[in-house]
Structure formats: structure tokens, C-alpha cells
Motif scaffolding. Structure first.
Motif, short mmCIF file in Angstrom:
data_model
loop_
_atom_site.label_atom_id
_atom_site.label_comp_id
_atom_site.label_asym_id
_atom_site.label_seq_id
_atom_site.Cartn_x
_atom_site.Cartn_y
_atom_site.Cartn_z
N ARG A 1 44.73 11.13 54.73
CA ARG A 1 43.62 12.07 54.63
C ARG A 1 43.40 12.81 55.95
O ARG A 1 43.05 13.99 55.96
CB ARG A 1 42.34 11.34 54.21
N LEU A 2 43.62 12.12 57.08
CA LEU A 2 43.44 12.77 58.37
C LEU A 2 44.52 13.81 58.63
O LEU A 2 44.25 14.92 59.11
CB LEU A 2 43.44 11.71 59.48
N LEU A 3 45.78 13.46 58.30
CA LEU A 3 46.86 14.41 58.48
C LEU A 3 46.68 15.63 57.58
O LEU A 3 46.84 16.78 58.02
CB LEU A 3 48.20 13.73 58.19
N CYS A 4 46.33 15.38 56.32
CA CYS A 4 46.16 16.49 55.38
C CYS A 4 44.99 17.38 55.80
O CYS A 4 45.09 18.62 55.75
CB CYS A 4 45.94 15.96 53.97
N ALA A 5 43.88 16.78 56.19
CA ALA A 5 42.72 17.57 56.60
C ALA A 5 43.02 18.38 57.85
O ALA A 5 42.61 19.55 57.96
CB ALA A 5 41.52 16.64 56.83
N PHE A 6 43.74 17.78 58.80
CA PHE A 6 44.11 18.51 60.01
C PHE A 6 45.00 19.70 59.66
O PHE A 6 44.84 20.80 60.21
CB PHE A 6 44.82 17.58 60.99
N GLY A 7 45.97 19.48 58.76
CA GLY A 7 46.85 20.57 58.38
C GLY A 7 46.10 21.72 57.74
O GLY A 7 46.34 22.90 58.05
N MET A 8 45.16 21.42 56.85
CA MET A 8 44.38 22.48 56.20
C MET A 8 43.49 23.21 57.19
O MET A 8 43.32 24.43 57.11
CB MET A 8 43.54 21.87 55.07
N ALA A 9 42.91 22.47 58.15
CA ALA A 9 42.09 23.11 59.17
C ALA A 9 42.92 24.07 60.02
O ALA A 9 42.46 25.16 60.39
CB ALA A 9 41.43 22.06 60.04
N ALA A 10 44.15 23.67 60.33
CA ALA A 10 45.04 24.54 61.10
C ALA A 10 45.37 25.82 60.33
O ALA A 10 45.42 26.92 60.91
CB ALA A 10 46.33 23.80 61.46
N ILE A 11 45.57 25.70 59.01
CA ILE A 11 45.84 26.89 58.20
C ILE A 11 44.63 27.82 58.22
O ILE A 11 44.78 29.05 58.34
CB ILE A 11 46.18 26.48 56.76
N ALA A 12 43.43 27.27 58.11
CA ALA A 12 42.22 28.09 58.15
C ALA A 12 42.11 28.82 59.48
O ALA A 12 41.79 30.03 59.53
CB ALA A 12 40.98 27.21 57.93
N PHE A 13 42.39 28.11 60.57
CA PHE A 13 42.33 28.73 61.90
C PHE A 13 43.37 29.84 62.01
O PHE A 13 43.08 30.93 62.53
CB PHE A 13 42.56 27.66 62.96
N GLY A 14 44.59 29.57 61.55
CA GLY A 14 45.64 30.59 61.64
C GLY A 14 45.34 31.81 60.78
O GLY A 14 45.63 32.94 61.18
N ALA A 15 44.76 31.61 59.59
CA ALA A 15 44.42 32.73 58.72
C ALA A 15 43.34 33.60 59.36
O ALA A 15 43.38 34.84 59.26
CB ALA A 15 43.96 32.22 57.36
N CYS A 16 42.38 32.97 60.03
CA CYS A 16 41.36 33.74 60.75
C CYS A 16 41.99 34.57 61.87
O CYS A 16 41.64 35.74 62.08
CB CYS A 16 40.30 32.80 61.32
N GLY A 17 42.93 33.97 62.59
CA GLY A 17 43.63 34.71 63.62
C GLY A 17 44.43 35.87 63.06
O GLY A 17 44.49 36.95 63.66
N PHE A 18 45.05 35.66 61.91
CA PHE A 18 45.80 36.73 61.24
C PHE A 18 44.87 37.89 60.90
O PHE A 18 45.19 39.06 61.13
CB PHE A 18 46.45 36.18 59.98
N ALA A 19 43.69 37.57 60.33
CA ALA A 19 42.73 38.62 59.98
C ALA A 19 42.28 39.39 61.21
O ALA A 19 42.18 40.63 61.18
CB ALA A 19 41.53 37.99 59.27
N ALA A 20 42.02 38.68 62.30
CA ALA A 20 41.59 39.34 63.53
C ALA A 20 42.68 40.25 64.08
O ALA A 20 42.41 41.37 64.54
CB ALA A 20 41.18 38.30 64.57
N SER A 21 43.94 39.80 64.01
CA SER A 21 45.05 40.61 64.51
C SER A 21 45.22 41.89 63.70
O SER A 21 45.44 42.97 64.25
CB SER A 21 46.35 39.80 64.47
N ALA A 22 45.09 41.77 62.37
CA ALA A 22 45.23 42.95 61.53
C ALA A 22 44.06 43.91 61.72
O ALA A 22 44.24 45.13 61.74
CB ALA A 22 45.31 42.52 60.06
N ALA A 23 42.84 43.37 61.89
CA ALA A 23 41.66 44.21 62.02
C ALA A 23 41.68 45.02 63.31
O ALA A 23 41.28 46.19 63.34
CB ALA A 23 40.40 43.35 61.96
#
Length: 497
Positions: A333-355
Motif C-alpha cells: 500500500r505504501l509503494l502503490c500510494a507513493f507511485g500514485m502521488a508521484a504521478i499526480a505531482f508529475g501531471a501538475c508539472g506537465f500542466a504548468a509546463s504547457a501553460a
């Protein structure tokens, strides 16, 4: 326990053989994202046909995964897997030789039939071949290979398209398919007697599940029926709901159903399946968005688009190969939750880069984080599922996982494209798919950029929800070294809190 035949061969040889097939399948899934603008232009495809070129492969694969999972449990994983490789390779040749968008779509449908047989059986074959003490490492490398194929597909597609035109991606995958076919025929062992082989096949359930999935995908994909049919998605959605309800009723009454509904009876396992779905939705379309973004707004060629998304593959490789050795020491559960949190962080960075239209290094860095999070999530989620399912039900259990993952890929693609192109008229949407949006003026480009930013933000929200869901998974999945499995008719006693 693995069969005696499996013990004769090194499980690592089996992993190498199946990895080649996995790469071919996932390169075809994601490589088309980069090649799509060139395909649209050179084949004269309409916006609806461009959608079908992208969606048809995932749609058919998703619809047939459950069917092939059950068939493999009944008749053996090896023959179904090898037949899938043969069909996939022959259909890939047909794709390369297609002379029109319609012919390409038809060949992609056949190609997807073979891909479904491959995807369904790979994880179960490896679970049979590997002893429990190193199963985590084996599944970790399998997850890494699958993710690399998925993430590196745009790079391969970009290079092949730049050198050989729209069909280059398929020509590259033909020798991969042949190598996988020969290698798997030699090293993948047959299984011993399987109790499920004496059970009848649920043909009604297979037809209902396939029809329900197809209807659901059609409802989720805007523009898939062409322009001027706003009622079609609503009709498809209502049809999907009715077919799915009928499917559940049939499965509940069948003694030998296509899908063992007890797989969802345990809350922990149902939560794991939900996490798989959310993971697929949150990360898959970001590579597609990056490819369309640079080709539609900056006139980049397919090669440049492929290079842009390369960091995602690198991140996945690093994470998945490392996490395989950690699954027995750190709670899933810790590994999976960490992985999903990293995806959320990366997607936010992607949005900021495109904007902000910042340099592509920032967008590439965000994609690296997304790929890293994907690699962290995949191995512990797959290992946890395989450890708590009986040997004769591994095929369908993994089939459900693969089906949910593919549904997530489809939803991710449909959702991201719908949000990204929401403000575009039909001509602008076709230009965005064809990489020629800049010829229509800066106003259309700005609308598309805003759409890409919003799409990435939506996927980040999905990833954040997934992280919360993963945090509710069991603290530990306990198994015995001999991999004692669950009885068919009882809930998983191995799962403890």
C-alpha cells in the motif's frame, strides 16, 4: 505450485522470451500516438478515422482480455499465448501494407485480437514459472519491460516514422513478433493437468462482456461516430449499462462463470482493482498529450516528439527494476500510494509546463516523474494480486486486472482528448490530430493549449484520488513459500490487516 515442466527451464529464460512479445504489443499501443499525425496526413484520414486508428486497438484488446483469460485457464496458457503471437505478427504485417485508413483500422482490429491473448497470459505464465522467493523480482522486471514498451513506443514510433513514413512503426514490430514467437515456442513450458479444463466455457457471458465493453468505450470516446450524431454516445452508454447488468446477472447464476465474482467479494482485492483502474486513467494519456502538444503547437516532427517523452520510459525503468526487490520488505500500500502521488505531482508539472510554454526540458522532467510513479506502482499491485489467487484462477484474475487497466487506458485517452479538444471545431480538431494546427492561426493554438493544460490537471486529480485509494489497501499480503493458494469458493484468508 509451478509445474515440474516449468522447473526444468530457467524462469529467466521464460521472462526474456515473453518480454520480447510484451515490448512488441506495448510499442504498438503507445507508438501510434506519435505516428498518428503523419498517419492522418498521409492516409487522408478524417478526424473520426484518426480516432478509430488510435482507439480500435485498445477497444478490441480490452473487450477480449476477459475471454482469453478464461480460455487460457481452461485450455492452457501456452497454446493461447503462442497463437496470440502468431495472429499479432501476421496482423502487424497487414498494418504495414495497408493502403488506406479503413484498411489500417481493420488490420489494427485483428492485431488487437492477438495482443489480447498475449497481454492476458504473460503475467500468469511468469507466476507459474517463478518460485515464490523470486517472484517479486520476476514480476518487477515484467512490469518494467511492459512499461518500457509502453513509454518507449513514442520514441520508436517517432524514429521509425521520421525515417520510413507512417508504416515504419509496424515494420519494426514484425521482427520483434517473430522473435517472440520462436523464443516462446521453445522456452515457455506447458502446464500440468488443470481442473478448469473440465469446466464449460461461458459463451453467453463472453458475448455480454464483450458487447458491454465495446458499448462503454464508444460512449466514452467523443467523435468516434463522426460529427452530427450527438445522440450516439448516450445510446451507447445506456446500452452499455443494460448489457453490464445482464452480464452480472448471468455471472451470478452460472456455476462456471466467465468472471469469478468472488474476486470482487473481498474489499481489499476490490480496492486493489480500483487502484489499477485509477492508475491507468491518470498516467496513460499524458504521453499522447505531450506528442500532440509539440506537433500541433510547435510544428515538431515525430522524432522530436518521441525524444520529448523518452524520460517517461527512463523513469519507469529505474523505478520498476528497483521496486521488484522491495516488495517483500515494504508494504504494497505504501509503494502503490507513493507511485500514485508521484504521478499526480508529475501531471501538475506537465500542466504548468504547457501553460507557461516553458522549455521542453521542464515537460520532459515532469514526464520522468510520471514514469517513475508508474514503475513504482506496477510491481507491488501485480504481485499482491497474483499471491492471493488460486493457480487455476490466475488467468482470469490477471485478465480482470488487464481488462481494468485497458479500460483505464481507453478512459484516459478519451477523457484527455475530449477535454483537450473541447473548444475546437471539427476542422481544428482534425488539424490538431494531423499536426497542422498552427496553419489555422494563433487563436486556435491557444484554445488547444488551454485544453491540454486542463486535461493534465484532470489526470492529476485522478492520480491524487488513486493515492488515497492505495492508502486503504491491506498493510501486508502474507503468503507461504510454497505459494498455497485460495480455494475457489472462499475468501482470501491470506490477506490480513
Amino acid at each position: 505450485m509451478a509445474t515440474s515442466a516449468a522447473a526444468v527451464r530457467s524462469p529467466w529464460h521464460v521472462l526474456v522470451a515473453t518480454s520480447v512479445g510484451v515490448v512488441a504489443v506495448f510499442v504498438n499501443i503507445s507508438g501510434v500516438a506519435v505516428a498518428l499525425p503523419t498517419m492522418t496526413r498521409e492516409l487522408g484520414a478524417t478526424a473520426s478515422q484518426a480516432n478509430w486508428i488510435l482507439i480500435s486497438y485498445m477497444l478490441v484488446t480490452t473487450a477480449l482480455i476477459l475471454v482469453f483469460g478464461r480460455v487460457a485457464d481452461m485450455f492452457g496458457r501456452r497454446p493461447v499465448y503462442i497463437a496470440g503471437l502468431a495472429v499479432f505478427t501476421a496482423a502487424t504485417l497487414a498494418c504495414a501494407l495497408s493502403g488506406s485508413a479503413s484498411m489500417l483500422i481493420a488490420a489494427r482490429v485483428v492485431q488487437a485480437i492477438g495482443a489480447a491473448a498475449i497481454v492476458t497470459n504473460t503475467t500468469a505464465i511468469l507466476t507459474d514459472a517463478f518460485p515464490s522467493r523470486i517472484l517479486g523480482r520476476g514480476l518487477g522486471w515484467n512490469a518494467a519491460v511492459a512499461a518500457i514498451g509502453q513509454m518507449a513506443g513514442p520514441v520508436v514510433g517517432g524514429v521509425a516514422t521520421a525515417w520510413w513514413g507512417w508504416s515504419g512503426l509496424f515494420w519494426i514490430c514484425i521482427p520483434l513478433g517473430l522473435c517472440a514467437l520462436v523464443g516462446s515456442f521453445v522456452v515457455v513450458p506447458p502446464r500440468g493437468e488443470n481442473p478448469a479444463a473440465r469446466e464449460p466455457f461461458d459463451g453467453i457471458g463472453a458475448c455480454l462482456s464483450t458487447a458491454a465493453l465495446v458499448a462503454a468505450v464508444c460512449a466514452l470516446t467523443p467523435g468516434i461516430f463522426g460529427e452530427g450524431r450527438p445522440w450516439a454516445p448516450w445510446v451507447s452508454g445506456a446500452t452499455a449499462v443494460m448489457l453490464f447488468a445482464a452480464f452480472l446477472m448471468v455471472q451470478h447464476r452460472r456455476r462456471f462463470p466467465l468472471v469469478d465474482l468472488t474476486l470482487f467479494a473481498d474489499r481489499s482485492r476490490a480496492t486493489l482493482y480500483a487502484a489499477v483502474l485509477l492508475n491507468a486513467v491518470s498516467q496513460y494519456a499524458l504521453v499522447l498529450m505531450a506528442s500532440l502538444y509539440v506537433q500541433a503547437t510547435q510544428n515538431s516532427d515525430p522524432l522530436a516528439a518521441g525524444v520529448l517523452v523518452l524520460p517517461a520510459a527512463v523513469g519507469t525503468l529505474l523505478a520498476a527494476s528497483a521496486v521488484g526487490s522491495l516488495v517483500n520488505r515494504i508494504e504494497p500500500r505504501l509503494l502503490c500510494a507513493f507511485g500514485m502521488a508521484a504521478i499526480a505531482f508529475g501531471a501538475c508539472g506537465f500542466a504548468a509546463s504547457a501553460a507557461t510554454e516553458s522549455n521542453m526540458m521542464a515537460m520532459g522532467g515532469s514526464l520522468f516523474v510520471v514514469g517513475f510513479g508508474t514503475g513504482v506502482f506496477m510491481t507491488p499491485s501485480t504481485s499482491a494480486l497474483m499471491f492471493v489467487v488460486s493457480e487455476q484462477r490466475r488467468g482470469i484474475a490477471n485478465g480482470v486486472r488487464s481488462a481494468l487497466q485497458n479500460v483505464g487506458f481507453l478512459v484516459s485517452t478519451a477523457l484527455a482528448l475530449a477535454v483537450a479538444t473541447a473548444g475546437l471545431d471539427p476542422d481544428s480538431r482534425r488539424a490538431a490530430y494531423g499536426g497542422t494546427l498552427t496553419t489555422l492561426g494563433s487563436g486556435r493554438v491557444d484554445v488547444f493549449v488551454d485544453g491540454v493544460v486542463h486535461a493534465a490537471a484532470v489526470l492529476a486529480i485522478v492520480a491524487a484520488i488513486g493515492a488515497v485509494v492505495c492508502a486503504t489497501l491491506p498493510r501486508q499480503y502474507k503468503t507461504q513459500d510454497d505459494r498455497t493458494r485460495l480455494d475457489d469458493n472462499r475468501l482470501p484468508e491470506e490477506i490480513t490487516r
